[in-house]
Design an enzyme around this catalytic site. Structure first.
Site, PDB file in Angstrom:
ATOM      1  N   HIS A 170       0.851  -1.204   0.000  1.00  0.00           N
ATOM      2  CA  HIS A 170       0.000   0.000   0.000  1.00  0.00           C
ATOM      3  C   HIS A 170       0.885   1.252   0.000  1.00  0.00           C
ATOM      4  O   HIS A 170       1.306   1.725   1.047  1.00  0.00           O
ATOM      5  CB  HIS A 170      -0.912  -0.006   1.235  1.00  0.00           C
ATOM      6  CG  HIS A 170      -1.957   1.075   1.232  1.00  0.00           C
ATOM      7  ND1 HIS A 170      -3.228   0.891   1.740  1.00  0.00           N
ATOM      8  CD2 HIS A 170      -1.937   2.360   0.795  1.00  0.00           C
ATOM      9  CE1 HIS A 170      -3.918   2.009   1.617  1.00  0.00           C
ATOM     10  NE2 HIS A 170      -3.149   2.923   1.043  1.00  0.00           N
ATOM     11  N   HIS A 186       1.552   5.227  -2.134  1.00  0.00           N
ATOM     12  CA  HIS A 186       1.069   6.255  -3.073  1.00  0.00           C
ATOM     13  C   HIS A 186       2.317   6.894  -3.668  1.00  0.00           C
ATOM     14  O   HIS A 186       2.949   7.746  -3.029  1.00  0.00           O
ATOM     15  CB  HIS A 186       0.232   7.301  -2.338  1.00  0.00           C
ATOM     16  CG  HIS A 186      -1.005   6.754  -1.681  1.00  0.00           C
ATOM     17  ND1 HIS A 186      -2.246   6.790  -2.269  1.00  0.00           N
ATOM     18  CD2 HIS A 186      -1.185   6.134  -0.480  1.00  0.00           C
ATOM     19  CE1 HIS A 186      -3.150   6.241  -1.455  1.00  0.00           C
ATOM     20  NE2 HIS A 186      -2.527   5.831  -0.369  1.00  0.00           N
ATOM     21  N   LYS A 231      -9.326  -1.041  -6.190  1.00  0.00           N
ATOM     22  CA  LYS A 231      -9.409  -0.249  -4.962  1.00  0.00           C
ATOM     23  C   LYS A 231     -10.678   0.584  -4.985  1.00  0.00           C
ATOM     24  O   LYS A 231     -10.975   1.255  -5.979  1.00  0.00           O
ATOM     25  CB  LYS A 231      -8.193   0.695  -4.873  1.00  0.00           C
ATOM     26  CG  LYS A 231      -8.259   1.760  -3.761  1.00  0.00           C
ATOM     27  CD  LYS A 231      -7.782   1.234  -2.424  1.00  0.00           C
ATOM     28  CE  LYS A 231      -7.901   2.249  -1.297  1.00  0.00           C
ATOM     29  NZ  LYS A 231      -6.673   2.917  -0.937  1.00  0.00           N
ATOM     30  N   HIS A 280     -10.833   1.622   1.439  1.00  0.00           N
ATOM     31  CA  HIS A 280     -10.582   2.702   2.412  1.00  0.00           C
ATOM     32  C   HIS A 280     -11.920   2.961   3.076  1.00  0.00           C
ATOM     33  O   HIS A 280     -12.862   3.419   2.421  1.00  0.00           O
ATOM     34  CB  HIS A 280     -10.072   3.963   1.707  1.00  0.00           C
ATOM     35  CG  HIS A 280      -9.801   5.085   2.655  1.00  0.00           C
ATOM     36  ND1 HIS A 280      -8.564   5.663   2.780  1.00  0.00           N
ATOM     37  CD2 HIS A 280     -10.596   5.730   3.541  1.00  0.00           C
ATOM     38  CE1 HIS A 280      -8.604   6.616   3.711  1.00  0.00           C
ATOM     39  NE2 HIS A 280      -9.831   6.673   4.181  1.00  0.00           N
ATOM     40  N   ASP A 295       1.128   2.693   3.746  1.00  0.00           N
ATOM     41  CA  ASP A 295       0.323   3.830   3.298  1.00  0.00           C
ATOM     42  C   ASP A 295       1.226   5.046   3.053  1.00  0.00           C
ATOM     43  O   ASP A 295       0.846   6.195   3.349  1.00  0.00           O
ATOM     44  CB  ASP A 295      -0.790   4.173   4.294  1.00  0.00           C
ATOM     45  CG  ASP A 295      -1.917   4.973   3.638  1.00  0.00           C
ATOM     46  OD1 ASP A 295      -1.876   5.159   2.408  1.00  0.00           O
ATOM     47  OD2 ASP A 295      -2.825   5.409   4.360  1.00  0.00           O
ATOM     48  N   HIS A 311       3.908  14.343   0.776  1.00  0.00           N
ATOM     49  CA  HIS A 311       3.388  15.627   0.301  1.00  0.00           C
ATOM     50  C   HIS A 311       4.518  16.650   0.395  1.00  0.00           C
ATOM     51  O   HIS A 311       5.544  16.383   1.036  1.00  0.00           O
ATOM     52  CB  HIS A 311       2.223  16.102   1.173  1.00  0.00           C
ATOM     53  CG  HIS A 311       0.973  15.278   1.047  1.00  0.00           C
ATOM     54  ND1 HIS A 311       0.086  15.402   0.004  1.00  0.00           N
ATOM     55  CD2 HIS A 311       0.469  14.305   1.837  1.00  0.00           C
ATOM     56  CE1 HIS A 311      -0.922  14.553   0.162  1.00  0.00           C
ATOM     57  NE2 HIS A 311      -0.709  13.865   1.265  1.00  0.00           N
ATOM     58  N   GLY A 358      -1.644  12.522   4.970  1.00  0.00           N
ATOM     59  CA  GLY A 358      -0.704  11.514   4.476  1.00  0.00           C
ATOM     60  C   GLY A 358       0.704  11.841   4.929  1.00  0.00           C
ATOM     61  O   GLY A 358       1.058  13.018   5.064  1.00  0.00           O
TER      62      GLY A 358
HETATM   63  O1  DOR Z   1      -3.780  10.137   4.564  1.00  0.00           O
HETATM   64  C1  DOR Z   1      -3.961   9.640   3.448  1.00  0.00           C
HETATM   65  N1  DOR Z   1      -3.237  10.037   2.390  1.00  0.00           N
HETATM   66  N2  DOR Z   1      -4.915   8.710   3.283  1.00  0.00           N
HETATM   67  C2  DOR Z   1      -5.297   8.294   2.063  1.00  0.00           C
HETATM   68  O2  DOR Z   1      -6.230   7.544   1.959  1.00  0.00           O
HETATM   69  C3  DOR Z   1      -4.632   8.811   0.852  1.00  0.00           C
HETATM   70  C4  DOR Z   1      -3.296   9.333   1.156  1.00  0.00           C
HETATM   71  C5  DOR Z   1      -2.749  10.209   0.052  1.00  0.00           C
HETATM   72  O3  DOR Z   1      -2.798   9.784  -1.099  1.00  0.00           O
HETATM   73  O4  DOR Z   1      -2.270  11.297   0.350  1.00  0.00           O
HETATM   74 ZN    ZN Z   2      -3.544   4.947   1.179  1.00  0.00          ZN
END
Ligand code: DOR
Ligand code: ZN
Length: 348
Positions: A5, A7, A97, A134, A260, A264, A275
């Site tokens: 998991h 991103h 998903k 989610h 996860d 950012h 995130g």
């Molecule tokens: O905190 C999160 N950030 N939860 C998510 O479901 C997506 C993720 C993101 O892509 O930034």
């Molecule tokens: Zn996620």
């Protein structure tokens, strides 16, 4: 290790991270297989975008086994096309998903009617693969309780009851619509949600669930230190929830660990983005589990073996870094990102 998991951003979000950078940091932590999530910009919800993503990841040439989840929308045609894509490209396209609430991006299917349509369409298509979920029920969220100066208030705005209700909704709706596949519940933040999943499992439903390093190691108290930017969906919870989830991991009640990983820019964090970077947390969690007596077979299960079983992936060896290397590898990978939500934990 497998991190199922992540991103990995790139494309229109290169400033957060590029694919090549994310894959290289993962590999430096001993993570040699990842499952990428579809809330990219643009989203991984149509064939050509998915093909482009697979090609881009391959061209990085980093040597990490790369898979992705195709994203679901509320269009039956789109859902059918994604099912065909999994059938054609599995295991590179490893499953589907569904965001049963809005999170980063705009992929939430928040109405029960839309969710039922998804499961019904998947049943009609004969889909028996994995749907990753989610779960945070939108109607139980309280955005008005969020205080921008205190990230711990995020847990009031997106409370535990929203997660638990969303999990039980998905279990019920999937069954009502005759879904024949496997439901994977991502990033549990509460022990109450685990109870719902265990109940379903005991009734023979094909389910799995995962816990992230941040939900097992940090609590909403950590979110009070604003400089840690410890804000994510679902949010950090009370110390009681955190310790219960950690104990559940240690007790073999959780199928796997997933980071996860969701980097950012600091600019986006200041603007409220949810995130955190996740790879360094995996290593800290392995260290903590070992210190609390986790056995080698349990760690093997949590860091890849069970993922291989559920997804029918080749049974490659799961290499976990040596205990003595965990701390320094973790710190080194945290240095690759603009902030470290685990900074205070490292000092404890
Ligand atoms: O905190 C999160 N950030 N939860 C998510 O479901 C997506 C993720 C993101 O892509 O930034
Ligand atoms: Zn996620």
């Amino acid at each position: 290790m497998i991190d199922p998991h992540v991103h990995l951003r790139d494309w229109k979000e290169k400033e957060k991270e590029t694919l090549a950078h994310g894959l290289a940091v993962a590999l430096s932590c001993g993570i040699d297989e990842v499952f990428d999530m579809p809330n990219t910009q643009p989203t991984l919800t149509e064939r050509n975008t998915v093909l482009k993503r697979l090609k881009d990841a391959e061209q990085c040439g980093i040597g990490v086994h790369y898979h992705l989840y195709a994203g679901l929308t509320s269009s039956p045609e789109q859902i059918g096309a994604m099912v065909s894509l999994v059938q054609e490209l599995f295991p590179r396209v490893v499953g589907l998903k569904m965001f049963a609430s809005h999170s980063t991006g705009n992929m939430g299917l928040v109405q029960e009617k839309e969710q039922a349509l998804v499961y019904r369409t998947l049943s009609d298509c004969g889909y028996e693969g994995v749907v990753a979920l989610h779960c945070e029920k939108e109607s139980l969220l309280h955005p008005e309780l969020y205080n921008t100066t205190d990230f711990s208030s995020h847990s009031l705005a997106r409370p535990v009851c929203a997660e638990v209700k969303s999990v039980s909704d998905q279990l019920r709706i999937a069954q009502e619509e005759g879904f024949k596949g496997h439901l994977h519940f991502c990033h549990l933040s509460s022990i109450e949600a685990l109870h719902e999943i265990e109940k379903a499992r005991s009734q023979g439903v094909r389910v799995s669930c995962a816990v992230t390093p941040h939900h097992a190691l940090l609590s909403s108290d950590d979110a009070k230190d604003r400089s840690l930017y410890a804000k994510m969906n679902p949010p950090l919870r009370s110390e009681t929830e955190r310790s219960a989830l950690f104990a559940a991991l240690l007790g073999g009640r959780i199928d796997w660990i997933e980071s996860d990983h969701a980097p950012h820019t600091l600019h986006d964090k200041e603007a409220g983005a949810s995130g955190i970077p996740g790879f360094s947390g995996i290593l800290l969690l392995v260290k903590e589990l070992l210190e609390q007596g986790a056995t080698a077979p349990l760690l093997q299960k949590l860091l890849g073996r069970r993922v291989q079983e559920v997804f029918h992936l080749p049974c490659r060896e799961i290499f976990i870094p040596a205990y003595d290397d965990l701390e320094s590898l973790s710190t080194k990978s945290a240095d690759e990102y603009p902030w470290d939500s685990y900074r205070n934990l490292r000092l404890r």
